[in-house]
Write an enzyme that holds these catalytic residues in place. Structure first.
Site, PDB file in Angstrom:
ATOM      1  N   HIS A  10      71.367  20.271 177.703  1.00 53.42           N
ATOM      2  CA  HIS A  10      70.360  19.431 177.066  1.00 53.42           C
ATOM      3  C   HIS A  10      69.034  20.175 177.087  1.00 53.42           C
ATOM      4  CE1 HIS A  10      73.177  16.300 176.843  1.00 53.42           C
ATOM      5  NE2 HIS A  10      72.894  15.624 177.938  1.00 53.42           N
ATOM      6  N   ARG A  33      76.238  31.207 168.500  1.00 53.38           N
ATOM      7  CA  ARG A  33      75.675  30.549 167.325  1.00 53.38           C
ATOM      8  C   ARG A  33      76.592  29.402 166.909  1.00 53.38           C
ATOM      9  NH1 ARG A  33      74.697  32.657 161.107  1.00 53.38           N
ATOM     10  NH2 ARG A  33      75.280  30.655 160.261  1.00 53.38           N
ATOM     11  N   GLN A  63      78.396  16.411 175.429  1.00 50.57           N
ATOM     12  CA  GLN A  63      79.238  16.702 174.268  1.00 50.57           C
ATOM     13  C   GLN A  63      79.123  15.600 173.201  1.00 50.57           C
ATOM     14  OE1 GLN A  63      81.184  16.944 177.465  1.00 50.57           O
ATOM     15  NE2 GLN A  63      80.671  19.077 177.677  1.00 50.57           N
ATOM     16  N   THR A 111      86.909  18.601 174.649  1.00 45.11           N
ATOM     17  CA  THR A 111      86.606  18.779 176.063  1.00 45.11           C
ATOM     18  C   THR A 111      87.662  18.029 176.876  1.00 45.11           C
ATOM     19  OG1 THR A 111      84.806  18.727 177.690  1.00 45.11           O
ATOM     20  CG2 THR A 111      85.049  16.781 176.286  1.00 45.11           C
ATOM     21  N   LYS A 159      70.766  14.866 172.354  1.00 40.32           N
ATOM     22  CA  LYS A 159      70.778  13.750 173.308  1.00 40.32           C
ATOM     23  C   LYS A 159      69.710  13.892 174.378  1.00 40.32           C
ATOM     24  CE  LYS A 159      75.132  14.592 174.041  1.00 40.32           C
ATOM     25  NZ  LYS A 159      75.391  15.513 172.903  1.00 40.32           N
ATOM     26  N   LYS A 168      66.641  15.974 163.824  1.00 46.00           N
ATOM     27  CA  LYS A 168      66.481  17.199 163.027  1.00 46.00           C
ATOM     28  C   LYS A 168      66.396  16.957 161.518  1.00 46.00           C
ATOM     29  CE  LYS A 168      68.019  20.712 166.240  1.00 46.00           C
ATOM     30  NZ  LYS A 168      68.699  22.007 166.384  1.00 46.00           N
ATOM     31  N   LEU A 169      65.825  15.831 161.129  1.00 44.31           N
ATOM     32  CA  LEU A 169      65.622  15.603 159.695  1.00 44.31           C
ATOM     33  C   LEU A 169      64.690  16.658 159.109  1.00 44.31           C
ATOM     34  CD1 LEU A 169      66.208  13.706 157.279  1.00 44.31           C
ATOM     35  CD2 LEU A 169      64.135  12.439 157.913  1.00 44.31           C
ATOM     36  N   GLY A 227      78.853  17.248 169.468  1.00 41.35           N
ATOM     37  CA  GLY A 227      77.885  17.641 170.480  1.00 41.35           C
ATOM     38  C   GLY A 227      76.682  18.333 169.871  1.00 41.35           C
ATOM     39  N   ASP A 228      75.706  18.657 170.713  1.00 42.46           N
ATOM     40  CA  ASP A 228      74.473  19.346 170.300  1.00 42.46           C
ATOM     41  C   ASP A 228      73.656  18.523 169.305  1.00 42.46           C
ATOM     42  OD1 ASP A 228      75.228  21.755 171.756  1.00 42.46           O
ATOM     43  OD2 ASP A 228      76.682  22.084 170.147  1.00 42.46           O
ATOM     44  N   GLY A 268      64.188  11.767 164.376  1.00 43.01           N
ATOM     45  CA  GLY A 268      63.504  12.918 164.949  1.00 43.01           C
ATOM     46  C   GLY A 268      63.031  13.853 163.849  1.00 43.01           C
TER      47      GLY A 268
END
Length: 432
Positions: free
Chosen positions: A41, A304, A224, A239, A16, A331-332, A12-13, A413
Site C-alpha cells: 500500500h 511493471r 490484493q 492469491t 486501497k 486515478k481518474l 489489486g493495486d 480520486g
C-alpha cells in the site's frame, strides 16, 4: 457503529492504501484481515511524505488509531520488524499496533519452497511474489502451521518447527536438491525476533468485538483484490487467501452481521501483475500511456503492471460477490488528455456475447472485449474537489461506470494525495 470493509474490486493495486488513510481519521480501529507482505500500500500524506506498507495496516499513519494484524494474515517476522523500524525511524508512533495470537507465522522454509517451486514450474508458473505466502497458507490448511501465539511457549514452538522441518527438508533436499534448514538456527532466529513483538500479541477478536459493542468504527482493510481471491478470482492465477468481503469477517474474528458498509476500490482503468487472463489488456501506445502516467510499477514486486481499459464485467462481478454498497473510483486523473476512453461492457466468446464472467479460465482467456467508446477530456482535473469541478465528459465517464458497475461512486480520486479526493456522499453514513 458497525464495521466497514475496504475491498479491491479488480486484480489489486486499486489504491486501497490511500482510501484507508483518508477514512482512518474517522475510525478508532484499522484491521488488516488477510494476505501477507505480498502486497503493498502506498500512502501520500498531506505533507507530501510517501509511505509504502506491506504488512502493517495503513491506519498506522493516523494518530490515535489502533491497528490490528488479524488472524487471517500470515506474518513474516523479519518483514514486520523491518517495517516497524522504518516507520519509527521516520517518527511514526507504532505503539498502537496489535497482532492476533492466531495469525500464522511465515517461516524460512515457506520462502525457500515458494522460490524453488516457481523456478521448477518454468513457463507454467503462477507468477507469485516468491515471499512464501502460498506455502504458509498451505501449512495453515494442513494444520501444520506455526501461529503467533506459539512464540510465547518456546518448548512447544521448538517441537512444532521440528515436526514441520522433518517434512520440509525432505522436500527441499530430495525433490529440489537444495540444502536442508537447521532446526536450531530457525528456532533461535524466531525467538530473537519474537522478543521484539511479543508485547503486541493479544486476543484481537475480543478487542474488536468489544469496540463494536461500544459503538466504535472499525475499518477492515483487504490486500490484493476480488479477482485474486482463491475462491472467487481467476483461479489458479490468484492469491492464497480471501480478499473478498466474506474474508473480512473470517480474518478478523467478527461476525458478518457487524459489517455496515462494503466499499469497493475501483481504478478508472484496469491493471494486473503476474500471469493470467486479462481481456482488456493493451499492448499499444495506450497501454504505455496508462503505465507511464499512472506510475504502474508494483510496490512489492517492482514489476511493471499490465494495463488495460476499464472492464465493467469484472466490476459488476465484484459488486455481486462482495455485496458492494459504494465505490471509491481512483486515478481518474490518469485518463486526462485521451481523445476517447473505451469501456468494456461485455465479452464475445466463440461468437457468443455475454455480460457476465465466464465460468472457465479458458473462456476468459479467449474473451474479446466489447467496447463502448466514451469521449475523453483534456483538462487537468487534479485540483478538482467537487464533482461539479470536473469537466462534463469526465462526469459522464464516472456516471457511466457507476451505472455499469451496479453501485454508486461515492468518492473519486484525482491524484495520489489524501486531499486529492472528491466526496459525493459519506461512505460512513448511517444506513438505518
Amino acid at each position: 457503529m458497525p464495521a466497514v470493509v475496504l475491498i479491491g474490486a479488480q486484480w489489486g493495486d486499486e489504491g486501497k492504501g490511500k482510501v484507508t488513510d483518508l477514512l482512518g481519521g474517522r475510525a478508532q480501529w484499522v484491521v488488516r484481515y488477510q494476505g501477507g507482505n505480498n502486497a503493498g500500500h502506498t500512502v501520500v500524506l498531506p505533507t507530501g511524505e510517501n509511505f509504502t506498507l506491506h504488512l502493517i495496516p495503513s491506519g498506522v499513519l493516523t494518530p490515535g488509531v489502533t491497528n490490528v494484524i488479524g488472524n487471517g494474515v500470515v506474518v513474516d517476522p523479519g518483514v514486520l520488524l523491518s517495517e516497524l523500524q522504518g516507520l519509527e525511524d521516520r517518527g511514526v508512533d507504532t505503539s498502537q499496533l496489535l497482532i492476533s495470537a492466531d495469525a500464522h507465522l511465515l517461516m524460512p522454509y515457506h520462502v525457500a519452497i515458494d522460490k524453488v517451486t516457481e523456478r521448477y514450474m518454468g513457463n507454467k508458473k503462477i507468477g507469485t511474489t516468491g515471499r512464501g505466502i502460498g506455502p504458509c497458507y498451505q501449512d495453515k490448511i494442513a494444520r501444520m502451521g506455526i501461529r503467533v501465539a506459539d512464540v510465547l511457549e518456546p518448548g512447544e514452538l521448538t517441537h512444532k518447527i521440528e515436526a514441520a522441518l522433518e517434512f520440509k527438508n525432505q522436500v527441499l533436499v530430495k525433490i529440489y536438491n537444495r540444502k536442508a534448514l537447521d532446526l536450531a538456527q530457525v528456532v533461535e532466529t524466531l525467538l530473537e525476533q519474537a522478543q521484539q513483538f511479543r508485547h503486541r500479541i493479544t486476543d484481537t477478536r475480543l478487542l474488536l468485538n468489544d469496540a463494536l459493542e461500544a459503538g466504535e468504527t472499525v475499518l477492515l482493510e483487504g490486500a490484493q483484490g476480488t479477482l485474486l481471491d482463491v475462491d472467487h478470482g481467476t483461479y489458479p492465477y490468484v492469491t492464497s487467501s480471501n480478499p473478498t468481503a466474506g474474508g473480512a469477517a473470517l480474518g478478523s474474528g467478527i461476525g458478518p452481521t457487524r459489517i455496515h458498509t462494503v466499499l469497493g476500490i475501483l481504478k478508472a482503468y484496469t491493471t494486473r501483475v503476474g500471469s493470467g487472463p486479462f481481456p482488456t489488456e493493451l499492448f499499444d501506445e495506450n497501454g504505455e500511456y496508462l503505465a507511464k502516467t499512472g506510475s504502474e510499477i508494483g510496490v512489492t514486486t517492482g514489476r511493471r503492471r499490465r494495463c488495460g481499459w476499464f472492464d465493467a464485467v469484472i466490476a459488476r462481478y465484484a459488486t455481486r460477490v462482495n455485496g458492494i454498497t459504494d465505490y471509491f473510483l481512483t486515478k481518474l486523473d490518469v485518463l486526462s488528455s485521451l481523445e476517447t476512453v473505451p469501456v468494456c461492457v461485455g465479452y464475445q466468446i466463440a461468437g457468443v456475447r455475454t455480460h457476465d464472467m465466464p465460468i472457465t479460465q479458458s473462456d476468459l482467456a479467449r474473451a474479446e472485449p466489447i467496447y463502448e467508446e466514451l469521449p475523453g477530456w483534456w483538462e487537468d482535473i487534479s485540483g478538482a474537489r467537487e464533482f461539479e469541478d470536473l469537466p462534463a465528459k469526465a462526469r459522464d465517464y464516472v456516471l457511466r461506470l457507476e451505472e455499469l458497475a451496479g453501485a454508486q461512486v461515492a468518492c473519486i480520486g484525482v491524484g495520489p494525495g489524501r486531499d486529492q479526493t472528491i466526496v459525493r456522499c459519506d461512505v460512513l453514513r448511517s444506513r438505518r
